[in-house]
Design an enzyme around this catalytic site. Sequence first.
Site, short mmCIF file in Angstrom:
data_model
loop_
_atom_site.label_atom_id
_atom_site.label_comp_id
_atom_site.label_asym_id
_atom_site.label_seq_id
_atom_site.Cartn_x
_atom_site.Cartn_y
_atom_site.Cartn_z
N GLU A 188 9.65 16.44 15.42
CA GLU A 188 9.94 16.17 13.97
C GLU A 188 9.26 17.19 13.05
OE1 GLU A 188 8.73 12.61 11.68
OE2 GLU A 188 10.72 12.29 10.98
N GLU A 212 9.96 1.22 10.59
CA GLU A 212 11.10 2.25 10.32
C GLU A 212 10.22 3.58 10.56
OE1 GLU A 212 12.76 1.07 6.72
OE2 GLU A 212 14.12 -0.16 7.77
N LYS A 229 0.73 -1.04 0.04
CA LYS A 229 0.03 0.01 0.04
C LYS A 229 0.91 1.21 -0.26
CE LYS A 229 -1.74 2.85 2.12
NZ LYS A 229 -1.66 4.25 1.75
N CYS A 258 13.84 10.69 6.53
CA CYS A 258 13.64 10.58 7.91
C CYS A 258 14.96 10.95 8.67
CB CYS A 258 13.18 9.21 8.13
SG CYS A 258 14.30 7.78 7.60
P1 NAD Z 1 2.72 8.52 7.22
O1 NAD Z 1 2.73 7.74 8.56
O2 NAD Z 1 1.67 9.60 7.26
O3 NAD Z 1 2.29 7.58 6.18
C1 NAD Z 1 2.65 6.46 5.84
C2 NAD Z 1 1.91 5.17 5.16
O4 NAD Z 1 0.88 4.89 6.06
C3 NAD Z 1 0.90 5.89 4.18
O5 NAD Z 1 0.93 4.93 3.04
C4 NAD Z 1 -0.47 6.10 4.86
O6 NAD Z 1 -1.54 6.05 3.84
C5 NAD Z 1 -0.26 5.00 5.81
N1 NAD Z 1 -1.26 5.26 6.92
C6 NAD Z 1 -1.35 6.19 7.56
N2 NAD Z 1 -2.34 5.87 8.52
C7 NAD Z 1 -2.58 4.44 8.37
C8 NAD Z 1 -3.08 3.48 9.46
N3 NAD Z 1 -3.93 4.05 10.44
N4 NAD Z 1 -3.08 2.24 9.02
C9 NAD Z 1 -2.30 1.86 8.04
N5 NAD Z 1 -1.84 2.63 7.10
C10 NAD Z 1 -1.90 3.84 7.39
O7 NAD Z 1 4.23 8.95 6.76
P2 NAD Z 1 4.32 10.03 5.76
O8 NAD Z 1 3.85 11.29 6.03
O9 NAD Z 1 3.96 9.37 4.56
O10 NAD Z 1 6.12 9.99 5.81
C11 NAD Z 1 6.78 10.68 6.57
C12 NAD Z 1 7.16 10.37 7.80
O11 NAD Z 1 7.63 8.96 7.77
C13 NAD Z 1 8.13 10.91 8.85
O12 NAD Z 1 7.78 11.05 10.11
C14 NAD Z 1 9.46 10.13 8.42
O13 NAD Z 1 10.43 10.46 9.33
C15 NAD Z 1 8.95 8.72 8.44
N6 NAD Z 1 10.20 8.11 7.51
C16 NAD Z 1 10.68 7.17 8.24
C17 NAD Z 1 11.78 6.43 7.66
C18 NAD Z 1 12.63 5.39 8.38
O14 NAD Z 1 13.36 4.65 7.79
N7 NAD Z 1 12.64 5.69 9.58
C19 NAD Z 1 11.68 6.63 6.35
C20 NAD Z 1 11.14 7.48 5.58
C21 NAD Z 1 9.97 8.20 6.35
C1 6OH Z 2 14.14 8.08 5.15
O1 6OH Z 2 13.30 8.63 4.72
C2 6OH Z 2 15.09 7.23 4.40
C3 6OH Z 2 15.24 5.93 4.51
C4 6OH Z 2 16.17 5.39 4.03
C5 6OH Z 2 16.34 4.08 3.88
O2 6OH Z 2 15.45 3.02 4.41
C6 6OH Z 2 17.49 3.14 3.12
O3 6OH Z 2 17.47 1.94 3.20
O4 6OH Z 2 18.47 3.81 2.72
#
Ligand code: NAD
Ligand code: 6OH
Length: 484
Positions: free
Chosen positions: A388, A252, A176, A286
């Site tokens: 964040e 993550e 998804k 992230c």
């Molecule tokens: P988000 O959590 O809003 O959405 C991520 C996904 O989850 C989307 O596909 C969304 O539709 C889905 N989703 C939302 N609510 C849900 C629920 N209740 N049940 C199931 N699915 C659900 O995140 P975003 O805004 O798309 O991305 C930004 C965030 O992601 C930031 O906080 C960033 O730090 C984090 N991020 C972390 C990493 C990592 O590797 N640690 C990598 C990339 C992004």
């Molecule tokens: C977050 O936004 C970046 C994540 C990066 C990875 O998961 C990766 O494998 O480099």
Amino acid sequence: MEFIQNYIDGKFLRSKREFADINPADGSVIAQVSEADRDLVDSAVLAARKALRAEWGKLGFRERAARLHKVADGIEKRFDCLVAAEVADTGKPVSLASHLDVPRAAANFRVFADLIKNAGLESFQTETPDGRQALNYAVRKPLGVIGIITPWNLPLLLLTWKVAPALACGNTVVVKPSEETPATATILAEVVQEAGIPSGVYNVVHGFGPNSAGEFLTQHPDVNAVTFTGESQTGAAIMKTVAASVKPVSFELGGKNAAIVFADCDFDEAVSGLADAAFLNTGQVCLCAERVYVERPIFDRFVAALKRKAETLQIGSPTDTQTEFGPLISAQHREKVLSYYRLAQEEGAKVITGGAVPEFGNSLDEGFYVQPTIYTGLTESARCVKEEIFGPVCHVAPFDSEEEAVQMANDTKYGLAASIWTTNLKRGHRVAQQMNVGITWVNCWFLRDLRTPFGGAGLSGIGREGGMHSLNFYSEPNNICIRL
Ligand code: NAD
Ligand code: 6OH
């Protein structure tokens, strides 16, 4: 206008409801996307379950690996199409998508294809106190159907980071992708099909989180594990949902990452590294450093040099090859980032540069741009230092001792990444080892080796992916004990 459809059991399927896919660079509609309802999510999970018992479930790891390499070949063949789709969906500069996102998608498939062929098994020769002997060895079995939920910032990179090891281990998947960035996951369906991966192994459902495809997928009793990248709060909501059926999760999540810049650093290298760490992908990584701690003797010079870098970033249309800095993902996300820009001033920050919306005098004014922004002068308890923001913004604060820097860097509920900038090797090791995070870089940032553990502590996640960590998550060991 283009339609982006769900992909289930080898077929592209439309549903009753649709939503618009928006180009963040000018607010235009790129495509209409089919939102999967509960029935479609059910059929995707059923197709994935059936595919486990059919051809895919009978293939050995060598053949699975060969097909994953074909997927990588297919990604390379469709390079331009994938880059264009990623740029249109995310607004990231074409230079970034073609250097980072799409090459990494191919690399993800190649690395895990090779790893599954070369990974050994755990084994023990056993002798019991009463003299019996046995050989124990653990074979890896697929978990089953994996639900994969991904965010919008690095859509294809983060999706394939999970799909590749899941398939390498013999699972089937229902993905998804983020509602903001549905295109590349859908193009990948064609690539997967052409690579000879059987129908039902890779399925895509589109939609939102709560009360939509995301929740229907995580709630589904026939999904064996959920892997998620996104916000920490969303991780918490998913954890609640999956608790009912006790599924393994890999999360993550977010970060509020620190960088520590010592006076003995290579100054130019540190400034350029931190400009990337703060502003790459418009700060929507992230791993980005939103908290920068600089040793006092070089503080003023460092802030001035970082300001110059921020002010010379080429802001513009993502499709222009010269552009270094694009828009944020959406109007809603821009509102969130701007609310932090306002809050920073209320909390007493000094604006070194940025803090507003740039003006272009053309269609880009309809896009979701903000200026790269640097603040100083906030207290460590300010919300802008604690929360964040996920935008192109950092707060730079001085420090006087190594202990103080370590204490400030670790004073967060998150624990994803940190970077240390010093030419003192011993200090580099010493400080790196004190960071309460999953990933620490010394004199670099976002330099990735896909075999290493990747993930976060605290609010930044649960578990690690990367190399053997991914194979361990996406498989179930069956330990076999043979009496000798
Ligand atoms: P988000 O959590 O809003 O959405 C991520 C996904 O989850 C989307 O596909 C969304 O539709 C889905 N989703 C939302 N609510 C849900 C629920 N209740 N049940 C199931 N699915 C659900 O995140 P975003 O805004 O798309 O991305 C930004 C965030 O992601 C930031 O906080 C960033 O730090 C984090 N991020 C972390 C990493 C990592 O590797 N640690 C990598 C990339 C992004
Ligand atoms: C977050 O936004 C970046 C994540 C990066 C990875 O998961 C990766 O494998 O480099």
